[in-house]
Design a protein around this motif. Structure first.
Motif, PDB file in Angstrom:
ATOM      1  N   ILE A  66       0.822  -1.217   0.000  1.00 31.32           N
ATOM      2  CA  ILE A  66       0.000   0.000   0.000  1.00 31.32           C
ATOM      3  C   ILE A  66       0.856   1.266   0.000  1.00 31.32           C
ATOM      4  O   ILE A  66       0.347   2.374   0.160  1.00 31.32           O
ATOM      5  CB  ILE A  66      -0.958   0.019   1.217  1.00 31.32           C
ATOM      6  N   HIS A 132       0.505   8.916   5.848  1.00 30.14           N
ATOM      7  CA  HIS A 132       0.084   9.779   4.744  1.00 30.14           C
ATOM      8  C   HIS A 132       1.079   9.843   3.581  1.00 30.14           C
ATOM      9  O   HIS A 132       0.671  10.049   2.434  1.00 30.14           O
ATOM     10  CB  HIS A 132      -0.164  11.205   5.250  1.00 30.14           C
ATOM     11  N   ARG A 141      -3.864   0.998  -4.211  1.00 29.61           N
ATOM     12  CA  ARG A 141      -4.122   2.414  -3.933  1.00 29.61           C
ATOM     13  C   ARG A 141      -5.625   2.622  -3.759  1.00 29.61           C
ATOM     14  O   ARG A 141      -6.419   2.180  -4.591  1.00 29.61           O
ATOM     15  CB  ARG A 141      -3.601   3.298  -5.065  1.00 29.61           C
ATOM     16  N   VAL A 142      -5.997   3.252  -2.656  1.00 24.04           N
ATOM     17  CA  VAL A 142      -7.391   3.582  -2.382  1.00 24.04           C
ATOM     18  C   VAL A 142      -7.485   5.105  -2.357  1.00 24.04           C
ATOM     19  O   VAL A 142      -6.927   5.740  -1.454  1.00 24.04           O
ATOM     20  CB  VAL A 142      -7.869   2.996  -1.038  1.00 24.04           C
ATOM     21  N   GLY A 144      -7.948   8.758  -1.606  1.00 27.40           N
ATOM     22  CA  GLY A 144      -8.334   9.461  -0.388  1.00 27.40           C
ATOM     23  C   GLY A 144      -8.050   8.713   0.898  1.00 27.40           C
ATOM     24  O   GLY A 144      -8.304   9.229   1.984  1.00 27.40           O
ATOM     25  N   MET A 145      -7.516   7.498   0.791  1.00 28.50           N
ATOM     26  CA  MET A 145      -7.282   6.678   1.970  1.00 28.50           C
ATOM     27  C   MET A 145      -5.912   6.964   2.570  1.00 28.50           C
ATOM     28  O   MET A 145      -4.907   7.006   1.861  1.00 28.50           O
ATOM     29  CB  MET A 145      -7.374   5.187   1.613  1.00 28.50           C
ATOM     30  N   ALA A 146      -5.852   7.199   3.882  1.00 30.97           N
ATOM     31  CA  ALA A 146      -4.603   7.316   4.623  1.00 30.97           C
ATOM     32  C   ALA A 146      -4.563   6.190   5.647  1.00 30.97           C
ATOM     33  O   ALA A 146      -5.589   5.624   6.008  1.00 30.97           O
ATOM     34  CB  ALA A 146      -4.503   8.675   5.313  1.00 30.97           C
ATOM     35  N   TYR A 147      -3.366   5.868   6.120  1.00 34.26           N
ATOM     36  CA  TYR A 147      -3.195   4.720   7.011  1.00 34.26           C
ATOM     37  C   TYR A 147      -2.507   5.140   8.305  1.00 34.26           C
ATOM     38  O   TYR A 147      -1.664   4.431   8.834  1.00 34.26           O
ATOM     39  CB  TYR A 147      -2.384   3.632   6.306  1.00 34.26           C
ATOM     40  N   LYS A 155      -8.277   2.013  15.887  1.00 30.82           N
ATOM     41  CA  LYS A 155      -8.657   2.593  14.604  1.00 30.82           C
ATOM     42  C   LYS A 155      -8.686   1.491  13.558  1.00 30.82           C
ATOM     43  O   LYS A 155      -7.827   0.602  13.540  1.00 30.82           O
ATOM     44  CB  LYS A 155      -7.651   3.682  14.193  1.00 30.82           C
ATOM     45  N   GLN A 156      -9.690   1.525  12.681  1.00 27.35           N
ATOM     46  CA  GLN A 156      -9.809   0.544  11.610  1.00 27.35           C
ATOM     47  C   GLN A 156      -9.075   1.047  10.378  1.00 27.35           C
ATOM     48  O   GLN A 156      -9.318   2.153   9.904  1.00 27.35           O
ATOM     49  CB  GLN A 156     -11.276   0.291  11.267  1.00 27.35           C
ATOM     50  N   LEU A 157      -8.137   0.245   9.843  1.00 23.26           N
ATOM     51  CA  LEU A 157      -7.375   0.586   8.653  1.00 23.26           C
ATOM     52  C   LEU A 157      -7.571  -0.530   7.629  1.00 23.26           C
ATOM     53  O   LEU A 157      -6.943  -1.580   7.721  1.00 23.26           O
ATOM     54  CB  LEU A 157      -5.885   0.752   8.987  1.00 23.26           C
ATOM     55  N   LEU A 158      -8.490  -0.310   6.663  1.00 22.33           N
ATOM     56  CA  LEU A 158      -8.895  -1.359   5.715  1.00 22.33           C
ATOM     57  C   LEU A 158      -9.372  -2.565   6.534  1.00 22.33           C
ATOM     58  O   LEU A 158     -10.243  -2.437   7.379  1.00 22.33           O
ATOM     59  CB  LEU A 158      -7.755  -1.698   4.758  1.00 22.33           C
TER      60      LEU A 158
END
Length: 335
Positions: A66, A132, A141-142, A144-147, A155-158
């Motif tokens: 990612i 970021h 790649r998603v 607008g998605m940050a991890y 926190k949920q990340l994917l």
């Protein structure tokens, strides 16, 4: 003229705090745990004062897809200066016992508070940049998605859940800060508890915090999904839950789902099993202390057809009513 020497309580606090500061250098200070269906027991990053440890290579391999930067201890100047700072705090705390000047105590406490704020801001900055600043050519790649991992909490990340919490060294520093604060109050004559009473309260608070993850997490009916069959949990009489040694909760809509999940994941390190009390609504009880009735007229969501009871007499009465069969917990959980 005001006597600015240290009280006996403050000297004891400085001794304990100095040892805690120095001891925190040698144990993990913070941990970030990642859980996902493919990693039922999770992956963990252990942040020491001088290095990153834990499942670093596995996490670096996953994050490569990612576009997240790989983690290496030598890339962080913090791991060079942090042991020095903590060692300095420890030496000052221990030295203050012999110098016996309360002004040094106030300076030490104030400096530690400023250090804590600076460390928190730096940790947030590190998490932000890590989550970021992504490789634009990454395989996944998603838009607008940050991890960005959480600084504290969940926190949920994917498909990963990230837990960020203090580890042994972090709790040692928190305890040292609390002790120093109490010493400052004592010097300022702002409380009058006896030394033994205050220390007992602090010790009990630390012990309580270490046991906080022993309790089951309430199942949210019509919101939580079963970790085995993936169906929504809607019945508050047949559900079940596993708490792992790391404090991770796995929830199930049927006792049979929990049993099957455990058998399919033998590497799972279980701290506690919990089941719904059939006579109540959505109340979890320790599985090994419950009494069970299976079969007969019992119908559970995924056809495990098991009912659990806190009270043996209730289980016996229901056994006769349902024409089921009494069962022991060991018959379900044997692998």
């Amino acid at each position: 003229m005001r006597n600015n020497t240290l009280s006996r309580f403050s000297k004891i606090v400085l001794l304990l705090s100095g040892l805690l500061f120095i001891g925190s250098i040698f144990v993990p200070m913070w941990k970030i745990e990642l859980t996902a269906p493919q990693y039922p027991e999770g992956l963990v990053l252990k942040l020491h004062a001088s290095k990153i440890a834990g499942d670093v290579e596995i996490i670096n391999g996953l994050n490569h897809y990612i576009g997240m930067k790989t983690l290496h201890s030598e890339d962080f100047i913090e791991f060079t200066i942090l042991p020095i700072i903590l060692g300095f705090f420890g030496v000052i705390a221990l030295g203050c016992i012999f110098y016996k000047n309360e002004k040094i105590l106030y300076t030490l406490f104030g400096s530690f508070v400023l250090f804590g704020i600076a460390a928190g801001l730096d940790f947030y900055r590190w998490n932000y940049e890590y989550g970021h600043n992504l490789d634009p050519n990454a395989a996944i790649r998603v838009p607008g998605m940050a991890y960005q991992p959480p600084v504290l909490g969940y926190k949920q990340l994917l498909n990963f859940g990230a837990y960020s919490i203090p580890d042994i060294g972090g709790w040692m520093l928190i305890t040292a800060g609390v002790l120093l604060f109490l010493a400052v109050l004592k010097q300022k004559k702002m409380f009058f508890f006896k030394t033994k009473t205050v220390l007992s309260i602090v010790i009990l608070a630390v012990l309580f915090s270490s046991c906080a993850n022993d309790k089951p997490v309430p199942i949210k009916l019509n919101t939580d999904n079963c970790d085995f069959c993936k169906m929504g949990i809607t019945d508050g009489k047949h559900g079940a839950e596993i708490i792992t040694e790391k404090g991770r909760a796995y929830k199930f809509d049927d006792i049979a789902c929990m049993v099957n999940y455990t058998k399919e994941n033998p590497e799972l390190k279980v701290k506690g099993y919990y089941v719904h009390d059939y006579t109540l609504e959505n109340e979890l009880i320790p599985a090994e202390k419950a009494f069970y009735v299976s079969g007969g007229a019992i119908k559970s969501p995924m056809n495990g057809n098991i009912a659990a009871f806190t009270n043996k007499s209730q289980a016996k009465a229901f056994e006769a009513e349902s024409q089921g069969q009494e069962k022991e917990w060991s018959t379900f959980i044997e692998k």
